[in-house]
Design an enzyme around this catalytic site. Sequence first.
Site, PDB file in Angstrom:
ATOM      1  CG  LEU A 169      -2.045  -0.961   1.342  1.00  0.00           C
ATOM      2  CD1 LEU A 169      -2.786  -0.767   2.669  1.00  0.00           C
ATOM      3  CD2 LEU A 169      -3.017  -0.825   0.179  1.00  0.00           C
ATOM      4  CG  ASP A 170       0.404   4.421  -2.808  1.00  0.00           C
ATOM      5  OD1 ASP A 170       1.242   3.661  -3.320  1.00  0.00           O
ATOM      6  OD2 ASP A 170      -0.496   4.993  -3.453  1.00  0.00           O
ATOM      7  CB  THR A 171       4.080   5.935   2.519  1.00  0.00           C
ATOM      8  OG1 THR A 171       5.153   5.213   1.913  1.00  0.00           O
ATOM      9  CG2 THR A 171       4.471   6.322   3.936  1.00  0.00           C
ATOM     10  CB  THR A 173      -2.863   4.115   1.092  1.00  0.00           C
ATOM     11  OG1 THR A 173      -2.813   5.012  -0.012  1.00  0.00           O
ATOM     12  CG2 THR A 173      -4.170   3.331   1.060  1.00  0.00           C
ATOM     13  NE  ARG A 270      -1.610   8.818  -4.551  1.00  0.00           N
ATOM     14  CZ  ARG A 270      -0.322   8.880  -4.202  1.00  0.00           C
ATOM     15  NH1 ARG A 270       0.344   7.772  -3.850  1.00  0.00           N
ATOM     16  NH2 ARG A 270       0.299  10.050  -4.208  1.00  0.00           N
TER      17      ARG A 270
END
Length: 333
Positions: A169-171, A173, A270
């Site tokens: 997961l993105d940091t 998120t 995104r």
Amino acid sequence: MSSEIPSHSYPLLSTPILVNEIMKNRRFAYNGPHVPRNKMKVTTFLAAEEMPLLDFILKKMDGISRNKAKGLLSHEMVKVDGRVEKQYNFAVNPDMVIEVTKNPRFMPMRNFDRFFAILYEDDYLIVVDKSDGVLSMGVGRGSLNMKILLDQYLVATKQHCTAHVVHRLDTRTSGVMVYAKSVEVQQMLVENWRSSVLDRRYVAVVEGPMEEDHGHIESWLRDTPSRKVVSSPFNNGGKWASTDWWLLDCNDDFSLIELHLNTGRKNQIRVHMEVLGHPVVGDYKYGSIEDSLGRLGLHAFRLAFIHPITHEALEFETPFPSAFLDLFPKQMI
């Protein structure tokens, strides 16, 4: 390319998802070998006044932290009049009977609950609810990442293994993530990830009111040297990506939407929301000019997959972040 790919239609959050019959009542249900059994303690309360359920727990269980109280709800350890209740803002009325079950195995560790909560654990896997601001894996020395945090947790609980990342997961998120406890299990999951995942959903707060109640977007996504992913309706040398979304609530400034990923590309949600003209709140990289949340408005709230060893269907779901719901006074969730 896009004309050859069928459109997708998935039920809303409020509709039961019958991914597989054996998934019913399977959440946190795996009882693998050598997993310690913890004695369950149930405390019963009789409500005397009206208040939100989370506030009731904080008041009655003196000394409990807000994160641990939320963990009790998200781990289905609270019943109201005999029925499991997970909503923080559920209205408790006088004479309702509230039962709180405490099981240390599923309670966040005191030193780690700022960064993650454990949703499930057995000899092979550990499933967590990652906080925003924490990397999925290490990037350079000294970075705050789930790999290091989980390794510290495994040492603290005297387990002779280390954590291995399965997906990312993105940091910025938050949400549900799976880690393996061995390289062998990690490889099994990574190699079969696309076929093993039964359902993967996100909730997002985006800028402005959506024009429709639901929609589908697909495009080609290509990474660039600047590390920004660009989208094209035509093959730009990148990877094809497909996303479905549904409107849950909106006002003049924001929309709360549920998203289903048909593919799992880097920054997919995104980028797609920027293309639609409704960037994710707080996502300055992809067009947002709003920072009302103080974080990225994206949370991976549901993940269902096939266990690589037991072949059971497991489903995990976490509550929507309260900061998201606070933007919508007339909450639908």
